[in-house]
Design a protein around this motif. Structure first.
Motif, PDB file in Angstrom:
ATOM      1  N   TYR A 163      -9.004  -7.059  -4.958  1.00 47.99           N
ATOM      2  CA  TYR A 163      -9.275  -6.341  -3.616  1.00 47.99           C
ATOM      3  C   TYR A 163      -8.574  -5.177  -3.802  1.00 47.99           C
ATOM      4  O   TYR A 163      -7.618  -4.831  -2.943  1.00 47.99           O
ATOM      5  CB  TYR A 163      -8.715  -7.110  -2.586  1.00 47.99           C
ATOM      6  N   PRO A 164      -8.685  -4.170  -4.611  1.00 52.54           N
ATOM      7  CA  PRO A 164      -7.749  -3.028  -4.621  1.00 52.54           C
ATOM      8  C   PRO A 164      -7.572  -2.190  -3.360  1.00 52.54           C
ATOM      9  O   PRO A 164      -6.565  -1.870  -3.052  1.00 52.54           O
ATOM     10  CB  PRO A 164      -8.555  -2.154  -5.885  1.00 52.54           C
ATOM     11  N   MET A 165      -8.826  -2.117  -2.570  1.00 58.62           N
ATOM     12  CA  MET A 165      -8.803  -1.312  -1.442  1.00 58.62           C
ATOM     13  C   MET A 165      -7.795  -1.840  -0.267  1.00 58.62           C
ATOM     14  O   MET A 165      -6.785  -1.214   0.090  1.00 58.62           O
ATOM     15  CB  MET A 165      -9.924  -0.769  -0.853  1.00 58.62           C
ATOM     16  N   GLN A 166      -7.807  -2.981  -0.071  1.00 61.25           N
ATOM     17  CA  GLN A 166      -7.103  -3.787   0.766  1.00 61.25           C
ATOM     18  C   GLN A 166      -5.782  -4.130   0.309  1.00 61.25           C
ATOM     19  O   GLN A 166      -4.768  -4.000   1.174  1.00 61.25           O
ATOM     20  CB  GLN A 166      -7.631  -5.491   0.923  1.00 61.25           C
ATOM     21  N   ILE A 167      -5.461  -4.266  -0.896  1.00 62.39           N
ATOM     22  CA  ILE A 167      -4.142  -4.614  -1.433  1.00 62.39           C
ATOM     23  C   ILE A 167      -3.283  -3.197  -1.458  1.00 62.39           C
ATOM     24  O   ILE A 167      -2.097  -3.068  -1.267  1.00 62.39           O
ATOM     25  CB  ILE A 167      -4.008  -5.272  -2.748  1.00 62.39           C
ATOM     26  N   MET A 168      -3.979  -2.153  -1.751  1.00 59.23           N
ATOM     27  CA  MET A 168      -3.239  -0.864  -1.687  1.00 59.23           C
ATOM     28  C   MET A 168      -3.215  -0.545  -0.175  1.00 59.23           C
ATOM     29  O   MET A 168      -1.736  -0.010  -0.065  1.00 59.23           O
ATOM     30  CB  MET A 168      -4.165   0.252  -2.266  1.00 59.23           C
ATOM     31  N   ALA A 169      -3.889  -0.920   0.464  1.00 55.97           N
ATOM     32  CA  ALA A 169      -3.598  -0.533   2.155  1.00 55.97           C
ATOM     33  C   ALA A 169      -2.314  -1.291   2.284  1.00 55.97           C
ATOM     34  O   ALA A 169      -1.586  -0.853   3.269  1.00 55.97           O
ATOM     35  CB  ALA A 169      -4.718  -1.018   2.865  1.00 55.97           C
ATOM     36  N   ARG A 170      -2.315  -2.632   2.078  1.00 55.95           N
ATOM     37  CA  ARG A 170      -1.252  -3.334   2.860  1.00 55.95           C
ATOM     38  C   ARG A 170       0.235  -3.070   2.372  1.00 55.95           C
ATOM     39  O   ARG A 170       1.397  -2.953   2.926  1.00 55.95           O
ATOM     40  CB  ARG A 170      -1.327  -4.879   2.614  1.00 55.95           C
ATOM     41  N   VAL A 171       0.335  -2.269   0.906  1.00 55.31           N
ATOM     42  CA  VAL A 171       1.379  -1.897   0.186  1.00 55.31           C
ATOM     43  C   VAL A 171       1.601  -0.542   0.717  1.00 55.31           C
ATOM     44  O   VAL A 171       3.048  -0.115   1.297  1.00 55.31           O
ATOM     45  CB  VAL A 171       1.400  -1.913  -1.105  1.00 55.31           C
ATOM     46  N   VAL A 172       0.856   0.425   0.857  1.00 59.85           N
ATOM     47  CA  VAL A 172       0.933   1.869   1.257  1.00 59.85           C
ATOM     48  C   VAL A 172       1.295   1.721   2.729  1.00 59.85           C
ATOM     49  O   VAL A 172       2.184   2.490   3.152  1.00 59.85           O
ATOM     50  CB  VAL A 172       0.034   2.664   0.750  1.00 59.85           C
ATOM     51  N   GLY A 173       0.356   1.049   3.737  1.00 61.32           N
ATOM     52  CA  GLY A 173       0.569   1.416   4.772  1.00 61.32           C
ATOM     53  C   GLY A 173       2.048   0.861   5.313  1.00 61.32           C
ATOM     54  O   GLY A 173       2.757   1.613   6.165  1.00 61.32           O
ATOM     55  N   GLY A 453      -7.985 -13.637   2.681  1.00 66.49           N
ATOM     56  CA  GLY A 453      -7.973 -12.135   2.967  1.00 66.49           C
ATOM     57  C   GLY A 453      -7.849 -11.824   4.459  1.00 66.49           C
ATOM     58  O   GLY A 453      -7.368 -12.644   5.112  1.00 66.49           O
ATOM     59  N   GLY A 454      -7.940 -10.525   4.800  1.00 65.94           N
ATOM     60  CA  GLY A 454      -7.873 -10.287   6.150  1.00 65.94           C
ATOM     61  C   GLY A 454      -6.714 -10.252   6.906  1.00 65.94           C
ATOM     62  O   GLY A 454      -5.531 -10.475   6.050  1.00 65.94           O
ATOM     63  N   GLY A 455      -6.553 -10.857   7.964  1.00 63.94           N
ATOM     64  CA  GLY A 455      -5.275 -11.189   8.742  1.00 63.94           C
ATOM     65  C   GLY A 455      -4.291 -10.144   8.538  1.00 63.94           C
ATOM     66  O   GLY A 455      -2.873 -10.474   8.241  1.00 63.94           O
ATOM     67  N   ILE A 456      -4.378  -9.105   8.926  1.00 66.18           N
ATOM     68  CA  ILE A 456      -3.435  -7.898   8.656  1.00 66.18           C
ATOM     69  C   ILE A 456      -2.245  -8.192   9.446  1.00 66.18           C
ATOM     70  O   ILE A 456      -1.226  -7.752   9.056  1.00 66.18           O
ATOM     71  CB  ILE A 456      -4.063  -6.547   9.449  1.00 66.18           C
ATOM     72  N   GLU A 457      -2.334  -8.749  10.568  1.00 63.44           N
ATOM     73  CA  GLU A 457      -1.137  -8.929  11.335  1.00 63.44           C
ATOM     74  C   GLU A 457      -0.150 -10.201  10.925  1.00 63.44           C
ATOM     75  O   GLU A 457       0.888 -10.458  11.664  1.00 63.44           O
ATOM     76  CB  GLU A 457      -1.521  -9.410  12.930  1.00 63.44           C
ATOM     77  N   GLY A 467       5.088 -16.592  -5.732  1.00 64.03           N
ATOM     78  CA  GLY A 467       6.174 -15.356  -5.455  1.00 64.03           C
ATOM     79  C   GLY A 467       6.929 -15.465  -4.419  1.00 64.03           C
ATOM     80  O   GLY A 467       7.389 -16.426  -3.807  1.00 64.03           O
ATOM     81  N   HIS A 468       7.576 -14.098  -3.961  1.00 70.33           N
ATOM     82  CA  HIS A 468       8.310 -14.101  -3.073  1.00 70.33           C
ATOM     83  C   HIS A 468       8.391 -12.568  -2.300  1.00 70.33           C
ATOM     84  O   HIS A 468       8.079 -11.595  -2.708  1.00 70.33           O
ATOM     85  CB  HIS A 468       9.887 -14.374  -3.485  1.00 70.33           C
ATOM     86  N   GLY A 469       8.906 -12.558  -1.069  1.00 69.74           N
ATOM     87  CA  GLY A 469       8.917 -11.331  -0.347  1.00 69.74           C
ATOM     88  C   GLY A 469       7.613 -11.681   0.457  1.00 69.74           C
ATOM     89  O   GLY A 469       6.640 -12.603   0.301  1.00 69.74           O
ATOM     90  N   ARG A 470       7.337 -11.112   1.429  1.00 73.50           N
ATOM     91  CA  ARG A 470       6.292 -10.965   2.517  1.00 73.50           C
ATOM     92  C   ARG A 470       5.405  -9.886   2.816  1.00 73.50           C
ATOM     93  O   ARG A 470       6.219  -8.786   2.851  1.00 73.50           O
ATOM     94  CB  ARG A 470       6.669 -11.808   3.956  1.00 73.50           C
ATOM     95  N   GLU A 471       4.233  -9.968   2.905  1.00 75.39           N
ATOM     96  CA  GLU A 471       3.425  -8.593   3.071  1.00 75.39           C
ATOM     97  C   GLU A 471       2.595  -8.938   4.327  1.00 75.39           C
ATOM     98  O   GLU A 471       2.830  -9.861   4.798  1.00 75.39           O
ATOM     99  CB  GLU A 471       2.515  -8.451   1.948  1.00 75.39           C
ATOM    100  N   LYS A 472       2.044  -7.924   4.721  1.00 75.48           N
ATOM    101  CA  LYS A 472       1.175  -7.959   6.105  1.00 75.48           C
ATOM    102  C   LYS A 472       2.090  -8.014   7.190  1.00 75.48           C
ATOM    103  O   LYS A 472       3.439  -8.481   7.191  1.00 75.48           O
ATOM    104  CB  LYS A 472       0.264  -9.349   6.089  1.00 75.48           C
ATOM    105  N   GLY A 473       1.564  -7.904   8.491  1.00 75.96           N
ATOM    106  CA  GLY A 473       2.312  -7.962   9.580  1.00 75.96           C
ATOM    107  C   GLY A 473       3.513  -7.230   9.620  1.00 75.96           C
ATOM    108  O   GLY A 473       4.028  -6.363   8.821  1.00 75.96           O
ATOM    109  N   PHE A 474       4.596  -7.547  10.580  1.00 81.28           N
ATOM    110  CA  PHE A 474       5.653  -6.754  10.854  1.00 81.28           C
ATOM    111  C   PHE A 474       6.538  -7.047   9.348  1.00 81.28           C
ATOM    112  O   PHE A 474       7.595  -6.357   9.177  1.00 81.28           O
ATOM    113  CB  PHE A 474       6.563  -7.048  12.068  1.00 81.28           C
ATOM    114  N   GLU A 475       6.258  -8.376   8.966  1.00 84.45           N
ATOM    115  CA  GLU A 475       7.483  -8.580   8.006  1.00 84.45           C
ATOM    116  C   GLU A 475       7.454  -7.586   7.068  1.00 84.45           C
ATOM    117  O   GLU A 475       8.221  -7.603   6.134  1.00 84.45           O
ATOM    118  CB  GLU A 475       6.891 -10.243   7.518  1.00 84.45           C
ATOM    119  N   ALA A 476       6.217  -7.200   6.579  1.00 87.06           N
ATOM    120  CA  ALA A 476       6.255  -6.137   5.375  1.00 87.06           C
ATOM    121  C   ALA A 476       7.045  -4.766   5.641  1.00 87.06           C
ATOM    122  O   ALA A 476       7.565  -4.223   4.666  1.00 87.06           O
ATOM    123  CB  ALA A 476       4.782  -5.954   5.128  1.00 87.06           C
TER     124      ALA A 476
END
Ligand code: NAI
Ligand code: MG
Length: 491
Positions: A163-173, A453-457, A467-476
């Motif tokens: 999911y390159p576009m989505q995963i890039m977005a969650r990291v870069v955003g 997928g999805g679930g941006i918040e 793994g470890h660490g959290r992405e998406k939502g405010f936790e990211a």
């Protein structure tokens, strides 16, 4: 249909790296040929970057972090830039969706869904920039103590091909929202949307060097990036084996990491569940993106009283599934590359040799080119809990069913792999919903639903080998920043 797509995707386009706001080839001028998994055809090239290219990108990101205008850009301005990028993605939605589908082989509707998700990430993090803040802390008399959330500095984002576009977005955003700068290394099998969005970020007005994109093989560009001493933090999504390499590389510089390493996610179906509601969700959770999804629901645990009925109903649905070219928009597309196709076929062969029964099998569309990387979906019944396919992430359209006898048995079985990413619980019993959701070791638990997928918040990440660490939502935003404590003495 391929003709139609070539109107938006240039047939022989040579995509370029983005370093310091400019599009540039690899210093060596070498390229990697980009294949469409639907028919194996070559339709573009990307730079085959090496350590020297990575070094230029890291220097640009460092310069932008330390002395460029970025370090003085107020949070709300960062937010505006992210929002502008989100609008540009919306304006280019058709082009980006077609590009992603053609590059990865995913059905066009999934490509479109990925564009919407990417747009939402930049929108969400654009809005979050000026709403995240530190604390004031009650301390000694005569002192005031407070915390600031500061960027790590230069973040390396190593992105997978599913999911390159989505995963890039969650990291870069999240990274840009907190004021970091980035070097992104997309996967050699699917780099095009990352480059295109990097170009749109330049158009949106991000200062030079804030978002750099360098393409190339993991073993050279990826390894050079994760071991570069100019990187302050590394975030990675991909296989556990590569995650280990990257953590070792980052450890040599004592840098922090976020690791999202896949799963073997269970869905538990109790006898009192609304099975009709569950069935399409159970199928979609393994078929979406051809099962090449970190959060794929690859194990279905069914209470013995309804096991035969659920197995029969799932088998009927599996028998009707069809894999085909991305532009035919069938149930699933091809695998990303020949190696992934072989990997999935090997798991299926191994299970058959071990005597595990195939109770449902989809097909490959008769019109699908023989040169594409297709795998027919397979449903295995009554899988031995210790079998290889019960334990390892296959990353393909292969689903395993397991009967269970009690709530406790179900929880034990759900927790019986090395992974812990996502889980689904299907029951009408409210107390059981809470008990099971709490006892399953997974970063996300869905009750009477399953949100791949999805679930941006929604915060997302793993326990155990996932793994470890959290992405998406405010936790990211917490992952992408470090707390600084400041103490004033004023007695
Ligand atoms: P991978 O984990 O090796 O690749 C992911 C990314 O890491 C790519 O950008 C790649 O270029 C980069 N990379 C590879 N080796 C590297 C290194 N030594 N240093 C730094 N970066 C490196 O995954 P691969 O080989 O493409 O797929 C193999 C298996 O990994 C799949 O079958 C699947 O099981 C799993 N996988 C899981 C994903 C997930 O979302 N959890 C995504 C992709 C793969
Ligand atoms: Mg490709």
């Amino acid at each position: 249909m391929l003709q139609n797509l070539s109107k938006v995707v240039a047939q022989d386009k040579n995509f370029l790296n983005i370093i310091n706001g400019r599009s540039v080839p690899a210093l060596s001028q070498e390229t990697i040929t980009v294949l469409c998994p639907s028919d194996g055809s070559a339709f573009a090239t990307i730079p085959q970057s090496k350590a020297a290219d990575v070094d230029l990108a890291v220097r640009a990101a460092r310069e932008a972090f330390e002395s460029g205008p970025w370090s003085r850009t107020p949070a709300f301005e960062r937010g505006r830039l992210l929002t502008r990028l989100s609008r540009l993605i919306e304006q280019h939605a058709d082009e980006l969706g077609a590009l992603e589908s053609r590059d990865t082989g995913k059905p066009v509707r999934q490509g479109k869904a990925d564009v919407v998700a990417a747009m939402r990430y930049y929108e969400f993090y654009g809005g979050a920039c000026d709403k995240i803040h530190g604390d004031t802390i009650p301390f000694l008399d005569g002192y005031t103590a407070l915390t600031l959330r500061e960027p790590h500095g230069v973040v390396a984002g190593i992105i997978p091909w599913n999911y390159p576009m989505q995963i890039m977005a969650r990291v870069v955003g999240a990274a840009l929202a907190m004021g970091n700068t980035l070097v992104v290394k997309p996967a050699e099998d699917a780099s095009l949307s990352t480059i295109r969005i990097g170009e749109l970020a330049v158009e949106a007005g991000f200062p030079d060097g804030v978002l750099n994109v360098v393409t190339g093989y993991g073993r050279d560009a990826g390894a050079a990036l994760s071991s570069h001493p100019g990187i302050d933090y590394v975030t990675f999504t991909g296989s556990p084996a590569t995650g280990t390499f990257i953590q070792q590389a980052a450890a040599a510089n004592n840098r922090g990491v976020t690791m999202e390493l896949g799963g073997k996610s269970p869905q538990i179906v109790f006898a009192d569940a609304d099975v009709e509601k569950a069935l399409p969700v159970l199928v979609n959770a393994i078929i979406q993106n051809g099962g090449q999804t970190c959060s794929a629901g690859s194990r279905i645990l069914v209470e013995r009283a309804i096991y035969d009925d659920v197995a029969t109903a799932l088998a009927e649905r599996f028998d009707r599934l069809v894999a085909g070219p991305h532009d035919a928009d069938l149930d699933l597309g091809p695998m990303i590359n020949p190696a992934q196709k072989r990997r999935v076929e090997n798991y299926v062969a191994l299970a058959a040799e071990a005597g595990i029964e195939v109770i449902g099998r989809g097909s490959i569309d008769v019109g699908a080119p023989a040169t594409g990387f297709y795998v027919a979906p397979v449903l295995f019944g009554a899988v031995d809990r210790a079998a290889v396919i019960a334990q390892e992430e296959i990353f393909g359209p292969v689903l395993s069913l397991f009967p269970f006898d009690s709530e406790q048995d179900a929880i034990q079985l759900a927790n019986s792999t090395e992974y812990g990413l996502v889980a689904g619980v299907w029951t009408r019993d409210g107390a059981r919903q809470h008990r099971v959701a709490k006892r399953v070791r997974a970063g996300q638990v869905y009750v009477n639903a399953y949100g791949a997928g999805g679930g941006i918040e929604l915060p997302f990440g793993g326990f155990k080998k996932s793994g470890h660490g959290r992405e998406k939502g405010f936790e990211a935003l917490y992952d992408m920043s470090a707390t600084k404590t400041i103490v004033f003495r004023h007695d």
